[in-house]
Design an enzyme around this catalytic site. Structure first.
Site, PDB file in Angstrom:
ATOM      1  N   GLY A  13      24.277  -4.450   8.628  1.00 18.47           N
ATOM      2  CA  GLY A  13      22.919  -4.100   7.685  1.00 18.47           C
ATOM      3  C   GLY A  13      24.298  -4.805   6.081  1.00 18.47           C
ATOM      4  CG  ASN A  15      23.573 -10.611   5.886  1.00 21.16           C
ATOM      5  OD1 ASN A  15      23.738 -11.873   5.503  1.00 21.16           O
ATOM      6  ND2 ASN A  15      24.391 -11.033   7.451  1.00 21.16           N
ATOM      7  CG  LEU A  93       8.450  -9.555  12.133  1.00 19.21           C
ATOM      8  CD1 LEU A  93       8.625 -10.051  10.861  1.00 19.21           C
ATOM      9  CD2 LEU A  93       7.909  -8.218  12.223  1.00 19.21           C
ATOM     10  CG  ASN A 107      15.449 -14.288   9.949  1.00 21.37           C
ATOM     11  OD1 ASN A 107      16.196 -13.525  10.172  1.00 21.37           O
ATOM     12  ND2 ASN A 107      16.111 -15.107  11.099  1.00 21.37           N
ATOM     13  CG  HIS A 109      19.222 -18.273  13.338  1.00 19.40           C
ATOM     14  ND1 HIS A 109      18.940 -17.266  14.723  1.00 19.40           N
ATOM     15  CD2 HIS A 109      20.569 -19.052  13.953  1.00 19.40           C
ATOM     16  CE1 HIS A 109      19.609 -17.743  15.671  1.00 19.40           C
ATOM     17  NE2 HIS A 109      19.845 -18.677  15.841  1.00 19.40           N
TER      18      HIS A 109
HETATM   19  C1  GRF Z   1      23.866 -11.985  11.226  1.00 19.16           C
HETATM   20  O1  GRF Z   1      25.146 -12.492  11.705  1.00 19.16           O
HETATM   21  C2  GRF Z   1      22.680 -12.201  10.979  1.00 19.16           C
HETATM   22  O2  GRF Z   1      22.318 -13.851  11.029  1.00 19.16           O
HETATM   23  C3  GRF Z   1      21.822 -12.154  12.849  1.00 19.16           C
HETATM   24  O3  GRF Z   1      21.736 -10.743  12.761  1.00 19.16           O
HETATM   25  C4  GRF Z   1      23.283 -10.330  12.011  1.00 19.16           C
HETATM   26  C5  GRF Z   1      23.337  -9.231  11.136  1.00 19.16           C
HETATM   27  O4  GRF Z   1      24.403  -8.546  10.694  1.00 19.16           O
HETATM   28  N1  GRF Z   1      20.449 -12.139  11.901  1.00 19.16           N
HETATM   29  P1  GRF Z   1      24.408  -7.259   9.985  1.00 19.16           P
HETATM   30  O5  GRF Z   1      23.258  -5.774   9.330  1.00 19.16           O
HETATM   31  O6  GRF Z   1      23.426  -8.209   8.498  1.00 19.16           O
HETATM   32  O7  GRF Z   1      25.969  -6.958   9.525  1.00 19.16           O
END
Ligand code: GRF
Length: 202
Positions: A13, A15, A93, A107, A109
């Site tokens: 988490g 992000n 999804l 999202n 990526h």
């Molecule tokens: C991130 O690198 C994102 O781009 C990918 O999964 C990872 C999630 O990391 N989809 P976090 O859980 O936000 O630390």
């Protein structure tokens, strides 16, 4: 009007924390309504609780995809959510779910889409020998990692990189790009920022 945002996670988490930090600013055009994880052991859950954000665990295991997505949909509607941010949410999804939330799912990526979709992204980038990589925030459509791009962050790929070092550099960009792209998705003017480590355009 302030948009109520749900953040869907499966793991650390980081992000999600970046998005919550941004939304803690009263001037930001969104507020966090709910954090949902499909895994009870996602470390991000405690981080959300620590800043007073409601959390819910909706396990996917032992259910059909339509059942899982029905529960997800109910929780999101009960929380009166206007936008959904996928942030390390490790479930794909369905087209049905996506069409029930048209233009309402974002999202992040960890590549410069359309390059390197799917999993093992940093391995793919290193294998291809690219000299820059980065992250992309995009609208979610039924096509995996395929929706319209909102913002991207670019980082260098160093000769000494391995998947872990590249992932760490890309993640630092993610934490800046995702909140900026969310603001952009909510109608804020585009921004461009350049530092010695990365460039991002939202
Ligand atoms: C991130 O690198 C994102 O781009 C990918 O999964 C990872 C999630 O990391 N989809 P976090 O859980 O936000 O630390």
């Amino acid at each position: 009007m302030t948009t109520r945002v749900a953040i869907l996670i499966s793991g650390l988490g980081s992000n999600m924390v970046a998005l919550l930090d941004a939304m803690a600013d009263a001037a930001f055009p969104a507020v966090p309504a709910l954090v949902i994880s499909n895994r009870a052991d996602a470390a991000g859950l405690e981080k959300a609780q620590a800043v007073g954000v409601a959390t819910q665990v909706i396990p996917h295991r032992g259910k059909t995809k339509p059942q899982f997505e029905r529960e997800l949909d109910e929780a999101l509607r009960a929380a009166n959510v206007g936008l959904i941010c996928l942030a390390g949410f490790m479930r794909v999804l369905s087209a049905d779910f996506v069409s029930a939330w048209p233009g309402k799912i974002l999202n992040i990526h960890p590549s410069l889409l359309p390059a390197f979709r799917g999993l093992h992204v940093h391995e793919q980038a290193l294998e291809a020998g690219v000299k820059v990589s980065g992250c992309t925030v995009h609208w979610v459509t039924a096509e995996l990692d395929g929706g319209p791009i909102i913002g991207q962050g670019v980082v260098p790929v160093r000769d000494a990189d391995n998947p872990a070092t590249l992932a760490a550099r890309v993640q630092r960009a993610e934490h800046i790009v995702y909140p900026a792209a969310l603001a952009r998705a909510l109608g804020k003017e585009p921004e461009t920022l350049e530092t010695s480590d990365f460039l991002f355009v939202v």
